[in-house]
Design an enzyme around this catalytic site. Sequence first.
Site, PDB file in Angstrom:
ATOM      1  CG  HIS A  38      -0.397  -0.810   8.192  1.00 27.96           C
ATOM      2  ND1 HIS A  38      -1.702  -0.397   8.350  1.00 27.96           N
ATOM      3  CD2 HIS A  38       0.372   0.288   8.424  1.00 27.96           C
ATOM      4  CE1 HIS A  38      -1.720   0.886   8.690  1.00 27.96           C
ATOM      5  NE2 HIS A  38      -0.482   1.331   8.724  1.00 27.96           N
ATOM      6  CG  LEU A 186      -5.700   0.090   1.163  1.00 24.75           C
ATOM      7  CD1 LEU A 186      -5.405  -1.326   1.669  1.00 24.75           C
ATOM      8  CD2 LEU A 186      -7.199   0.327   1.148  1.00 24.75           C
ATOM      9  CB  SER A 187      -4.880   6.194   4.444  1.00 24.28           C
ATOM     10  OG  SER A 187      -4.726   7.029   5.580  1.00 24.28           O
ATOM     11  NE  ARG A 189      -4.094  11.398   9.539  1.00 19.60           N
ATOM     12  CZ  ARG A 189      -2.811  11.089   9.594  1.00 19.60           C
ATOM     13  NH1 ARG A 189      -2.287  10.313   8.652  1.00 19.60           N
ATOM     14  NH2 ARG A 189      -2.039  11.529  10.574  1.00 19.60           N
TER      15      ARG A 189
HETATM   16  P1  AMP Z   1       1.381   4.393   9.356  1.00 23.44           P
HETATM   17  O1  AMP Z   1       0.724   3.419  10.276  1.00 23.44           O
HETATM   18  O2  AMP Z   1       0.442   5.233   8.581  1.00 23.44           O
HETATM   19  O3  AMP Z   1       2.482   5.188  10.027  1.00 23.44           O
HETATM   20  O4  AMP Z   1       2.123   3.522   8.261  1.00 23.44           O
HETATM   21  C1  AMP Z   1       3.071   2.545   8.636  1.00 23.44           C
HETATM   22  C2  AMP Z   1       3.797   2.076   7.406  1.00 23.44           C
HETATM   23  O5  AMP Z   1       2.851   1.510   6.488  1.00 23.44           O
HETATM   24  C3  AMP Z   1       4.504   3.220   6.673  1.00 23.44           C
HETATM   25  O6  AMP Z   1       5.742   2.754   6.179  1.00 23.44           O
HETATM   26  C4  AMP Z   1       3.530   3.515   5.544  1.00 23.44           C
HETATM   27  O7  AMP Z   1       4.157   4.081   4.416  1.00 23.44           O
HETATM   28  C5  AMP Z   1       2.992   2.135   5.236  1.00 23.44           C
HETATM   29  N1  AMP Z   1       1.712   2.234   4.552  1.00 23.44           N
HETATM   30  C6  AMP Z   1       0.592   2.898   4.959  1.00 23.44           C
HETATM   31  N2  AMP Z   1      -0.389   2.810   4.032  1.00 23.44           N
HETATM   32  C7  AMP Z   1       0.121   2.081   3.011  1.00 23.44           C
HETATM   33  C8  AMP Z   1      -0.377   1.648   1.742  1.00 23.44           C
HETATM   34  N3  AMP Z   1      -1.613   1.945   1.335  1.00 23.44           N
HETATM   35  N4  AMP Z   1       0.428   0.916   0.946  1.00 23.44           N
HETATM   36  C9  AMP Z   1       1.698   0.606   1.338  1.00 23.44           C
HETATM   37  N5  AMP Z   1       2.231   0.977   2.519  1.00 23.44           N
HETATM   38  C10 AMP Z   1       1.467   1.709   3.336  1.00 23.44           C
END
Ligand code: AMP
Length: 290
Positions: A38, A186-187, A189
């Site tokens: 993020h 990275l996630s 989750r």
């Molecule tokens: P999320 O909080 O999972 O909905 O993600 C919010 C934003 O961050 C989305 O545009 C995702 O694609 C991006 N994002 C999440 N994980 C990553 C990552 N490892 N690398 C780049 N962008 C990410």
Amino acid sequence: MLIVRTTAELDQVEPARAGKRRGRRAVVMTMGALHEGHLALVRAAREAADQVVVTVFVNPLQFDDVADLERYPRDLDADAALLEPLGVDVLYAPSVADVYPGGRPIVTVSAGAINDVFEGEHRRGHFDGVLTVVLKLMHLTRPDVAYFGQKDAQQVIAIRTMCRDLNVPVGVAVVPTVRDGDGLALSSRNAHLSAGERADALVLSRALAEAQQVLDEGGPLSLALTVARAVVAQVPSVVPDYIGAMDPVSAAPVGGDYRGDVVIAVAARVGGTRLIDNVVTRVGPREGVA
Ligand code: AMP
């Protein structure tokens, strides 16, 4: 950094800044539990724009699994602490009741055929929920440009398609996937993974890397996918939903002797946690290369 919790307050941000030129505004939409992935989006936005708005909102509309929604990690104080030093102007973190005051909206956005493949097929209603909240958040934050991560490749395709088909006047910028040193994407989750599950999950990025290597050596897409599936099959605790290839513009599945730009995408369950990853690559020689 201004922390705004309601739509009404967000509307006040605009008049408060009237008088001075508004400049170029970027938005980064997230569900919180922020990590370096993020933050890469936020840094890119900060470099390109005069004003950066980050949204933190766990959108119930895009969860097809109630248990996943309920256990999704949430920590707004920690998120704010990460964002403040990056020079974010506004952190907008509304409640569900504030975003959906009448409950589930009557009118929603449909991702059309994108719902029938890959994430769309395995998470019914997911992309309609994503597009509906993305369009709402674009209207609420009024950005010139919105930043998204390549990690969610099909989501990027769905959002680009929405902006094109519905003439949404917002630029879509995409930031490469940020990974841990050992390759794991990275996630938020990942926080659910035990040490053993985390080690098993590494097979996903390894499978993508091996598929990419097949293509780099001139092999066909069909072989690259066979190799990726075989690599994942070596770790029985990792249960794939799909391992496939999509057209990077339409998300339509491609295979066999397809040539051109391609996204190889994987989704799998590791224990109780569902993970996705992808690599953007090309089948066949690059332009200008013999
Ligand atoms: P999320 O909080 O999972 O909905 O993600 C919010 C934003 O961050 C989305 O545009 C995702 O694609 C991006 N994002 C999440 N994980 C990553 C990552 N490892 N690398 C780049 N962008 C990410």
